[in-house]
Scaffold this motif. Sequence first.
Motif, PDB file in Angstrom:
ATOM      1  N   THR A  61       0.834  -1.208   0.000  1.00 14.33           N
ATOM      2  CA  THR A  61       0.000   0.000   0.000  1.00 14.33           C
ATOM      3  C   THR A  61       0.865   1.253   0.000  1.00 14.33           C
ATOM      4  O   THR A  61       1.786   1.391   0.806  1.00 14.33           O
ATOM      5  CB  THR A  61      -0.922   0.024   1.232  1.00 14.33           C
ATOM      6  N   VAL A  62       0.555   2.154  -0.907  1.00 14.67           N
ATOM      7  CA  VAL A  62       1.285   3.420  -1.019  1.00 14.67           C
ATOM      8  C   VAL A  62       0.270   4.568  -1.034  1.00 14.67           C
ATOM      9  O   VAL A  62      -0.729   4.502  -1.740  1.00 14.67           O
ATOM     10  CB  VAL A  62       2.143   3.473  -2.296  1.00 14.67           C
ATOM     11  N   THR A  63       0.528   5.607  -0.228  1.00 16.47           N
ATOM     12  CA  THR A  63      -0.386   6.758  -0.180  1.00 16.47           C
ATOM     13  C   THR A  63       0.282   8.055  -0.637  1.00 16.47           C
ATOM     14  O   THR A  63      -0.393   9.064  -0.808  1.00 16.47           O
ATOM     15  CB  THR A  63      -0.923   6.965   1.254  1.00 16.47           C
ATOM     16  N   LYS A  64       1.589   8.039  -0.841  1.00 16.25           N
ATOM     17  CA  LYS A  64       2.286   9.254  -1.254  1.00 16.25           C
ATOM     18  C   LYS A  64       2.056   9.532  -2.737  1.00 16.25           C
ATOM     19  O   LYS A  64       2.260   8.673  -3.584  1.00 16.25           O
ATOM     20  CB  LYS A  64       3.792   9.126  -0.971  1.00 16.25           C
ATOM     21  N   TYR A  65       1.642  10.748  -3.028  1.00 10.58           N
ATOM     22  CA  TYR A  65       1.301  11.120  -4.399  1.00 10.58           C
ATOM     23  C   TYR A  65       2.503  11.114  -5.331  1.00 10.58           C
ATOM     24  O   TYR A  65       2.379  10.814  -6.519  1.00 10.58           O
ATOM     25  CB  TYR A  65       0.652  12.507  -4.434  1.00 10.58           C
ATOM     26  N   ASP A  66       3.686  11.436  -4.778  1.00 17.08           N
ATOM     27  CA  ASP A  66       4.874  11.534  -5.626  1.00 17.08           C
ATOM     28  C   ASP A  66       5.737  10.279  -5.591  1.00 17.08           C
ATOM     29  O   ASP A  66       6.907  10.313  -5.971  1.00 17.08           O
ATOM     30  CB  ASP A  66       5.710  12.753  -5.220  1.00 17.08           C
TER      31      ASP A  66
END
Length: 308
Positions: A61-66
């Motif tokens: 799971t990844v939540t960072k936009y960049d």
Amino acid sequence: MNKKGRFPAQATEGKKASATELVVEQPAELLDFVLASLAGRSRNSVKSILARGQITVDGRTVTKYDHPLKPGQQVAVSWAKVIGERESQLAGLSILHEDEDVIVVHKEAGLLSIATAQEKDMTAYRQLMEHVRRSDPRARVFILHRLDRDTSGVMMFAKSERVQQQLQNDWQDAVQERTYVALVEGAVRSPEGTVKSWLKENKAMVMYSSQKPDDGQLAITHYKALKTGKDYSLLEVRLETGRKNQIRVHMKDIGHPVVGDKKYGSRSGAIGRLGLHAHVLAFRHPRSGEVMRFESKVPPVFMRVFKE
């Protein structure tokens, strides 16, 4: 990026699939890649999906936009109705929208917006603070406005002090619509009207109106009858200003206190709660400028008093 300005990706999504799977074909940042790959999705919509933890990269799971992507990596977007354990842990609260700048929620009646001297733990503010810190220990939420404990409906929090100050400083222009529904005692004779006064607070912390100009905080409330019965009226209430207990005081002023509001003159406990609901909140997003509108359905219990 191809000639049409989209990042090439191989997508697989069956009609009944619970997730969309994408294969990265060239370097990109996660937000831009997903936005380009999901036709018809707005930038804020994709940001919300990211913030909810619905996107994984190679199973993580990844939540960072960049977050940087490399060719060959697998990106999956989950469309499951339940959006993760983080939200399921919220009590009396549900998230309507979340991005990097704001969180919009539906608060149930009975839940405090922020702490008081008597209760510090079970509040909307505390729960949302814990919610954002599960993905980033340094994250915070900031109060923009409040709903009384026994008022249900839509409210919004900022996710940075900068956004809080920006919205509060420009609140009148930023908020395009702020509408409540109030169940009040008695049959309202006029189908619509406006109440204007200056609100003050006495030593018992009860707000009251003054008709003397500048004697307190200016408060303006517009109302329109949606349904009128023998003993009760359902009103659409629009705030031109947002003062403490404004609707409750102004309904008392016109002789139709909000049902269940003993503090301001109600004698009826017909629905077992305060008859006030924050129905619509529309605002101009602080980053994109896009007008976003959120609506929370009128509680069914408000209509029961009209049934014969």
